[in-house]
Structures are given as structure tokens and as C-alpha cells.
Write an enzyme that holds these catalytic residues in place. Structure first.
Site, PDB file in Angstrom:
ATOM      1  N   ASP A   1       0.774  -0.889  -0.333  1.00  0.00           N
ATOM      2  CA  ASP A   1       0.137   0.058  -0.094  1.00  0.00           C
ATOM      3  C   ASP A   1       0.842   1.715  -0.203  1.00  0.00           C
ATOM      4  O   ASP A   1       0.424   2.094   0.996  1.00  0.00           O
ATOM      5  CB  ASP A   1      -1.036  -0.003   1.090  1.00  0.00           C
ATOM      6  CG  ASP A   1      -2.118   1.001   1.263  1.00  0.00           C
ATOM      7  OD1 ASP A   1      -2.260   1.473   0.312  1.00  0.00           O
ATOM      8  OD2 ASP A   1      -2.418   1.399   2.647  1.00  0.00           O
TER       9      ASP A   1
ATOM     10  N   ASP B   1       1.884   2.080   7.856  1.00  0.00           N
ATOM     11  CA  ASP B   1       1.447   1.522   7.213  1.00  0.00           C
ATOM     12  C   ASP B   1       1.527   0.472   6.753  1.00  0.00           C
ATOM     13  O   ASP B   1       1.047   0.001   5.509  1.00  0.00           O
ATOM     14  CB  ASP B   1       0.037   2.561   6.782  1.00  0.00           C
ATOM     15  CG  ASP B   1      -0.908   2.279   6.532  1.00  0.00           C
ATOM     16  OD1 ASP B   1      -1.564   1.928   7.351  1.00  0.00           O
ATOM     17  OD2 ASP B   1      -1.575   2.463   5.698  1.00  0.00           O
TER      18      ASP B   1
HETATM   19  N1  ADP Z   1       4.136   6.020  13.896  1.00  0.00           N
HETATM   20  C1  ADP Z   1       3.621   7.421  14.238  1.00  0.00           C
HETATM   21  N2  ADP Z   1       4.246   8.245  13.899  1.00  0.00           N
HETATM   22  C2  ADP Z   1       3.923  10.029  14.035  1.00  0.00           C
HETATM   23  N3  ADP Z   1       2.692   9.356  12.778  1.00  0.00           N
HETATM   24  C3  ADP Z   1       2.246   9.031  12.132  1.00  0.00           C
HETATM   25  C4  ADP Z   1       3.050   7.021  12.632  1.00  0.00           C
HETATM   26  N4  ADP Z   1       1.579   6.093  12.144  1.00  0.00           N
HETATM   27  C5  ADP Z   1       1.493   6.477  11.825  1.00  0.00           C
HETATM   28  N5  ADP Z   1       0.779   8.288  11.489  1.00  0.00           N
HETATM   29  C6  ADP Z   1       0.115   8.916  11.073  1.00  0.00           C
HETATM   30  O1  ADP Z   1      -1.396   9.040  11.177  1.00  0.00           O
HETATM   31  C7  ADP Z   1      -1.527   8.424   9.974  1.00  0.00           C
HETATM   32  C8  ADP Z   1      -2.336   7.652   9.467  1.00  0.00           C
HETATM   33  O2  ADP Z   1      -1.617   6.666   9.959  1.00  0.00           O
HETATM   34  P1  ADP Z   1      -2.056   5.157   8.793  1.00  0.00           P
HETATM   35  O3  ADP Z   1      -0.477   3.963   9.492  1.00  0.00           O
HETATM   36  O4  ADP Z   1      -1.020   5.553   7.523  1.00  0.00           O
HETATM   37  O5  ADP Z   1      -2.970   4.271   8.902  1.00  0.00           O
HETATM   38  P2  ADP Z   1      -4.454   4.322   7.699  1.00  0.00           P
HETATM   39  O6  ADP Z   1      -4.778   3.038   7.751  1.00  0.00           O
HETATM   40  O7  ADP Z   1      -5.264   5.413   8.359  1.00  0.00           O
HETATM   41  O8  ADP Z   1      -3.591   5.343   6.412  1.00  0.00           O
HETATM   42  C9  ADP Z   1      -0.261   8.678   9.258  1.00  0.00           C
HETATM   43  O9  ADP Z   1      -0.332   8.885   7.868  1.00  0.00           O
HETATM   44  C10 ADP Z   1       0.608   9.436   9.893  1.00  0.00           C
HETATM   45  O10 ADP Z   1       0.610  10.890   9.861  1.00  0.00           O
HETATM   46 MG    MG Z   2      -1.936   4.965   5.758  1.00  0.00          MG
END
Ligand code: ADP
Ligand code: MG
Length: 235
Positions: free
Chosen positions: A171, A188
Site C-alpha cells: 500500500d 502503515d
Molecule cells: N508512528 C507514527 N508516528 C507519527 N505519525 C504516525 C505514525 N503512524 C501513523 N502516523 C500518522 O497517522 C497517519 C495514518 O496512519 P496510517 O498507519 O497510514 O493509517 P491509515 O490506515 O489510516 O492510513 C499517517 O499518515 C501519519 O500522519
Molecule cells: Mg496510511
């Protein structure tokens, strides 16, 4: 969360179902974080929070139990050899999805990628290293690199490292790469799959093409065909 004051409970009761509140409370009482501070991302499928842990911070990702994406999770999990026996039960699928992201982050870290270090998971909640400083590191989409060629190389090297370890992110795009002080951190990992899974070749192609398209827009010439051939040969 999850100090035991009434105010906090009121605040989060409106946001989470009772089940999720219990999972958060459990992880918090195990010492993985002290309190949720604020939302970083109110995603449809998951919400990500900054949480305080002592003087530091961790990120807490909460998968929604009633997600509309649920119907898409099961087919992904079913082709992952690690989850062949999984039944199509909504709650179990979301738990497996959460656990899989935790395991995938560990694998990616062991393969040498810069990713948030996973800390703990329970039910639909994942605790991981927080990426950022006083503000969370922005997505690549929102913060183009100052030196796109160097950034692209580091990022694509990570994709290749993962392929050599036998996995594909699945992804990948400028939404799932953070620009952490001009260094890429891929996030993610819930879609990551072993390259031996049947749909993995297409996933790898899509990941590489997505990233190359982004970097091309920023003036970086990449030979995605050669890159893909190399990655598939390493498989
Ligand atoms: N470990 C982390 N540290 C800082 N920000 C994070 C972290 N994990 C996720 N984020 C923030 O949260 C957002 C969504 O996380 P993500 O894992 O991509 O979930 P989703 O499944 O909603 O896309 C990311 O784009 C980022 O901005
Ligand atoms: Mg994401």
C-alpha cells in the site's frame, strides 16, 4: 487516557466503544503509555493518536471495529499463508489485521528498514514508536523532500530490502511515507504480504510504480523496470 479520572473517561467514551476502551486501558495499565494526547489522523479505518509515555511519546493506532473496509481486509488476510485458517468473523478479522501490522513492522525493522518500532498490540490497538518531534513527521505528500534524489534512493532501497527479505508493503504511496527530518520512514504495514502470496507480484509492481511516479514529479529519473526486475529476481 487512561488516568482514572472521570473527565478522561467522559472524553474518550464518546470516541470509542466499550471494547476499545478496555483494550486501551489494558495497554495503558501494562505501562505502554500514560495518556492519549491528541489525534494525528482520524482515518476511516483507523485512528492514530500521540500518547504520552513518561517524558516521551508513542503513537497509538486504533482500528475501528465497525470499519467499512472490513470486507476488503478478509480477502487480503486469506491469501497470506500466515492467516489461512482465519474465519470470516468481523471482530477476529480486525484483531488479526492489527496483529499482522505489528508482526509486519517487526519483520520490516529486522530487514533493516526505518519504520516505527512496534511496541505492543492488543485486540484492535497497536502501540508503536512515535515518528516526529514537537509535531508528528508529515506525510511525504504534504512535505516534499529538499533533495528528492537522495530521498528517493533511500526510500526505494528500503522497498528493495523488504523484497530481499521476501515481503512487499502492498500500500505504498506518498501517503504512507513520512518525511522525518528529510529521511523517509515507511508506515502503515497492514497490507504487507509475503512475496510468495499469489497477488504479491502485482502489489510490488504497484508499490514501485507509485513511488517512482511520485519521485518523477519531483524531477527524479528512476528506472522502475530494472528496479522491479531486480526485486523480483531477489525474491
Ligand atoms: N508512528 C507514527 N508516528 C507519527 N505519525 C504516525 C505514525 N503512524 C501513523 N502516523 C500518522 O497517522 C497517519 C495514518 O496512519 P496510517 O498507519 O497510514 O493509517 P491509515 O490506515 O489510516 O492510513 C499517517 O499518515 C501519519 O500522519
Ligand atoms: Mg496510511
Amino acid at each position: 487516557m487512561v488516568r482514572d479520572s472521570r473527565e478522561d473517561w467522559k472524553t474518550w467514551q464518546g470516541v470509542f466503544d466499550a471494547f476499545t476502551l478496555r483494550a486501551l486501558f489494558k495497554l495503558s495499565s501494562q505501562g505502554h503509555f500514560d495518556e492519549l494526547m491528541r489525534t494525528i489522523s482520524p482515518g476511516k479505518e483507523a485512528m492514530v493518536f500521540v500518547a504520552r509515555k513518561g517524558a516521551g511519546m508513542v503513537a497509538v493506532k486504533v482500528y475501528k471495529l465497525e470499519t467499512a473496509k472490513f470486507s476488503k481486509m478478509f480477502p487480503y488476510l486469506r491469501v497470506d499463508p500466515r492467516y489461512h485458517a482465519l474465519k470470516n468473523n468481523q471482530r477476529q478479522v480486525v484483531f488479526s489485521w492489527t496483529e499482522r501490522e505489528y508482526r509486519n513492522l517487526l519483520i520490516a525493522r529486522e530487514a533493516g528498514l526505518r519504520v516505527p518500532t512496534p511496541i505492543a498490540h492488543f485486540a484492535n490497538v497497536l502501540v508503536m514508536e512515535y515518528i516526529g518531534g514537537s509535531e508528528p513527521a508529515p506525510m511525504l505528500r504534504a512535505a516534499a523532500p529538499e533533495d528528492p534524489a537522495r530521498f528517493a534512493k533511500e526510500c526505494l532501497d528500503d522497498v528493495e530490502r523488504l523484497a530481499r527479505a521476501g515481503f512487499v508493503h502492498g500500500d505504498l504511496s506518498e501517503h504512507n511515507v513520512l518525511n522525518d527530518g528529510e529521511r523517509p520512514v515507511i508506515i502503515d504495514f497492514s497490507h504487507m504480504a509475503p512475496l510468495r502470496a499469489p497477488n504479491s507480484r502485482e502489489l510490488l509492481e504497484r508499490d514501485v510504480l507509485n513511488m517512482c511516479a511520485y519521485f518523477r514529479k519531483h524531477g527524479v529519473d528512476t528506472d522502475e523496470k530494472a528496479m522491479l526486475a531486480r526485486m523480483l529476481a531477489a525474491k
